[in-house]
Structures are given as structure tokens and as C-alpha cells.
Design a protein around this motif. Structure first.
Motif, PDB file in Angstrom:
ATOM      1  N   LEU A  73       0.848  -1.188   0.000  1.00 62.89           N
ATOM      2  CA  LEU A  73       0.000   0.000   0.000  1.00 62.89           C
ATOM      3  C   LEU A  73       0.884   1.239   0.000  1.00 62.89           C
ATOM      4  CD1 LEU A  73      -2.926   1.202   0.379  1.00 62.89           C
ATOM      5  CD2 LEU A  73      -2.481   1.106   2.847  1.00 62.89           C
ATOM      6  N   VAL A  74       0.708   2.124  -0.983  1.00 62.31           N
ATOM      7  CA  VAL A  74       1.536   3.333  -1.034  1.00 62.31           C
ATOM      8  C   VAL A  74       0.713   4.606  -0.791  1.00 62.31           C
ATOM      9  CG1 VAL A  74       3.344   2.320  -2.468  1.00 62.31           C
ATOM     10  CG2 VAL A  74       1.401   3.456  -3.572  1.00 62.31           C
ATOM     11  N   ILE A  75      -0.575   4.569  -1.110  1.00 58.04           N
ATOM     12  CA  ILE A  75      -1.467   5.702  -0.859  1.00 58.04           C
ATOM     13  C   ILE A  75      -2.827   5.157  -0.419  1.00 58.04           C
ATOM     14  CG2 ILE A  75      -2.790   7.610  -1.895  1.00 58.04           C
ATOM     15  CD1 ILE A  75       0.072   8.390  -1.521  1.00 58.04           C
ATOM     16  N   TYR A  76      -3.403   5.747   0.632  1.00 55.95           N
ATOM     17  CA  TYR A  76      -4.764   5.397   1.014  1.00 55.95           C
ATOM     18  C   TYR A  76      -5.552   6.676   1.261  1.00 55.95           C
ATOM     19  CZ  TYR A  76      -3.586   6.340   5.939  1.00 55.95           C
ATOM     20  OH  TYR A  76      -3.218   6.928   7.128  1.00 55.95           O
ATOM     21  N   GLN A  77      -6.862   6.549   1.270  1.00 53.91           N
ATOM     22  CA  GLN A  77      -7.745   7.699   1.487  1.00 53.91           C
ATOM     23  C   GLN A  77      -7.342   8.873   0.584  1.00 53.91           C
ATOM     24  OE1 GLN A  77      -8.752   8.062   5.676  1.00 53.91           O
ATOM     25  NE2 GLN A  77      -9.261  10.210   5.386  1.00 53.91           N
ATOM     26  N   ASP A  78      -7.143   8.571  -0.654  1.00 53.31           N
ATOM     27  CA  ASP A  78      -6.829   9.522  -1.737  1.00 53.31           C
ATOM     28  C   ASP A  78      -5.398  10.031  -1.718  1.00 53.31           C
ATOM     29  OD1 ASP A  78     -10.078  11.215  -1.686  1.00 53.31           O
ATOM     30  OD2 ASP A  78      -9.436   9.350  -2.638  1.00 53.31           O
ATOM     31  N   ASN A  79      -4.909  10.464  -0.559  1.00 53.60           N
ATOM     32  CA  ASN A  79      -3.639  11.180  -0.566  1.00 53.60           C
ATOM     33  C   ASN A  79      -2.791  10.951   0.680  1.00 53.60           C
ATOM     34  OD1 ASN A  79      -5.048  12.629   1.377  1.00 53.60           O
ATOM     35  ND2 ASN A  79      -5.527  14.316   0.015  1.00 53.60           N
ATOM     36  N   LYS A  80      -3.097   9.942   1.466  1.00 49.77           N
ATOM     37  CA  LYS A  80      -2.326   9.679   2.679  1.00 49.77           C
ATOM     38  C   LYS A  80      -1.298   8.569   2.436  1.00 49.77           C
ATOM     39  CE  LYS A  80      -5.714  11.227   6.078  1.00 49.77           C
ATOM     40  NZ  LYS A  80      -6.416  12.084   5.130  1.00 49.77           N
ATOM     41  N   ARG A  81      -0.113   8.772   3.003  1.00 48.14           N
ATOM     42  CA  ARG A  81       0.947   7.782   2.858  1.00 48.14           C
ATOM     43  C   ARG A  81       1.094   6.968   4.137  1.00 48.14           C
ATOM     44  NH1 ARG A  81       5.175  10.227   3.316  1.00 48.14           N
ATOM     45  NH2 ARG A  81       4.461  12.391   3.222  1.00 48.14           N
ATOM     46  N   PRO A  82       1.086   5.636   4.028  1.00 48.52           N
ATOM     47  CA  PRO A  82       1.367   4.807   5.211  1.00 48.52           C
ATOM     48  C   PRO A  82       2.799   5.068   5.676  1.00 48.52           C
ATOM     49  CG  PRO A  82       0.414   3.498   3.439  1.00 48.52           C
ATOM     50  CD  PRO A  82       0.782   4.823   2.852  1.00 48.52           C
ATOM     51  N   SER A  83       3.074   4.723   6.906  1.00 48.51           N
ATOM     52  CA  SER A  83       4.424   4.905   7.412  1.00 48.51           C
ATOM     53  C   SER A  83       5.413   4.095   6.576  1.00 48.51           C
ATOM     54  CB  SER A  83       4.504   4.481   8.883  1.00 48.51           C
ATOM     55  OG  SER A  83       4.170   3.106   9.006  1.00 48.51           O
ATOM     56  N   GLY A  84       6.553   4.702   6.303  1.00 50.59           N
ATOM     57  CA  GLY A  84       7.588   4.027   5.541  1.00 50.59           C
ATOM     58  C   GLY A  84       7.539   4.268   4.045  1.00 50.59           C
ATOM     59  N   ILE A  85       6.486   4.888   3.566  1.00 54.10           N
ATOM     60  CA  ILE A  85       6.378   5.202   2.135  1.00 54.10           C
ATOM     61  C   ILE A  85       7.028   6.556   1.883  1.00 54.10           C
ATOM     62  CG2 ILE A  85       4.819   5.594   0.193  1.00 54.10           C
ATOM     63  CD1 ILE A  85       4.967   2.675   1.244  1.00 54.10           C
TER      64      ILE A  85
END
Lengths: 123, 106
Positions: free
Chosen positions: B45-57
Motif C-alpha cells: 500500500l503506497v497511498i490510502y484515502q486519496d492522498n495519505k501515505r502509510p508509514s515508511g512510504i
């Protein structure tokens, strides 16, 4: 460290059944919704199913509804996918996926993916 | 049934900006996610909720979603970013994936 280890894949004849398992560790399993996503050889990702934290709510893709059943054993930190009436088009790597957020919040987000287990449906 | 459409391939030169689009009817009314998958590996997963980055991305990954199109943008693209990218959204309690885009860095 989050670990998801799938097992139970293999070769099965059309019309047969198979049960996949996913052993989880490194997080509080009972606090997260979990998912199954599959990928046919050389193809894209396809959603299979989702289960809520307590197992009380499940969602399925139309392509597997009525044939697949997802369940979980929170005391064993294990996720299951019971597959029946298998078809050639069910051939795929099946991934066990942890949700991003603890609790039950829609929409869900596919956060951490296991390495997958290959299911081959062929005579 | 709901569909998400991605271009099969996108090419970019190292250090340049890559944009990968994902189109769907009123996609902007839903939340879009993006996954990166390298050969022989599980998706990330690199982007969620349109524009949020998970930790570590890395920060060079960003997303937007409006109207009928979601876009994944990779700024300062590196060779390690070469991979297949999939968009995803939820519709009627089922997750829908786009067909995937092969990003080539050359």
C-alpha cells in the motif's frame, strides 16, 4: 513485526473444495478486520472477501458469493477461507491481508499482505 | 458493475515525475488507494484515502482524487519505483481494483 503466513493451497479438481489458513503474528489480531485478495497468474488483483474484527460481518465478491466462506479464530490468531465448488477461474495466488486501522471502519484499507498461497483448479 | 480503468503502461525518465491515472464513474466521491507490486513480491500500500501515505512510504509518492479520476504521482522517480501499480476503491461493500499500470523507468 507483522507476519501473515498463508497455507492450504494446492491442486484441486473442478468442483472440489479447499480450506486456506492464514496464521497472523506481530499485532493484536482480534482488533483488525482481515481480507483475502487473489491474483491469477500474470493477471491483476481481485478482491475476494472481508471479515470484521469479531467475525460477525463478512463481505464477498460476487464471483465467489455462495461458494466461499471466510471465518476467523481470534483465540488462534488465524484466518480461514473455505472454498467449495471450485472452478478453473479460481486459480490464483490467494493473499491474506491485514487492514490498516484497528476496529471496524468502512472503507477498509489493505495494509499488510502475506506472501500468498497458490490454488490451482485443474483436472 | 463498477469499473476502474488504468493505462496499461507508463514510461518515465529517472528523476522526472510519473503520473498514473485511474478512472471511474464519480470516483472522486469515493476514497482511492494505490498499491505497488514488484515482480515476485506481494503488493504494498503506497497511498490510502486519496492522498495519505502509510508509514515508511517515501514522500515522493502522492495522490489526488477528483471528479472521475484519481492520480498517483511519483516525483523524482527512481529506478526502484519500476513496478506494477494498482488503484482500488470500494463500491457497494466490495473492493474494486483497476487493471494495473506497468511503470517503466528508462
Amino acid at each position: 513485526e507483522v507476519q501473515l503466513v498463508e497455507s492450504g493451497g494446492g491442486l484441486v479438481q473442478p468442483g472440489g473444495s479447499l480450506r486456506l489458513s492464514c496464521s497472523a503474528s506481530g499485532f493484536i489480531f482480534s482488533s483488525y478486520a482481515m481480507h483475502w485478495v487473489r491474483q491469477a497468474p500474470g493477471k491483476g488483483l481481485e478482491y475476494v472477501s472481508t471479515i470484521s474484527t469479531n467475525g460477525g460481518t463478512t463481505y464477498y465478491a460476487d464471483s465467489v458469493k455462495g461458494r466461499f466462506t471466510m471465518s476467523r479464530g481470534n483465540s488462534k490468531n488465524t484466518l480461514y477461507l473455505q472454498m467449495s465448488s471450485l472452478r478453473a477461474e479460481d486459480t490464483a495466488v490467494y493473499y491474506c491481508v491485514k487492514d490498516l486501522r484497528s476496529g471496524t471502519y468502512f472503507p477498509y484499507y489493505f495494509d499488510y499482505w502475506g506472501q500468498g498461497t497458490l490454488v490451482t483448479v485443474s483436472s | 458493475s463498477y469499473e476502474l480503468t488504468q493505462p496499461p503502461s507508463v514510461s518515465v525518465s529517472p528523476g522526472q515525475t510519473a503520473s498514473i491515472t485511474c478512472s471511474g464513474d464519480k470516483l472522486g466521491d469515493k476514497y482511492a488507494c494505490w498499491f505497488q507490486q514488484k515482480p515476485g513480491q506481494s503488493p504494498v500500500l503506497v497511498i490510502y484515502q486519496d492522498n495519505k501515505r502509510p508509514s515508511g512510504i517515501p514522500e515522493r509518492f502522492s495522490g489526488s482524487n477528483s471528479g472521475n479520476t484519481a492520480t498517483l504521482t511519483i516525483s523524482g522517480t527512481q529506478s526502484m519505483d519500476e513496478a506494477d501499480y494498482y488503484c482500488q476503491a470500494w463500491d457497494s461493500s466490495a473492493a474494486i481494483f483497476g487493471g494495473g499500470t506497468k511503470l517503466t523507468v528508462l
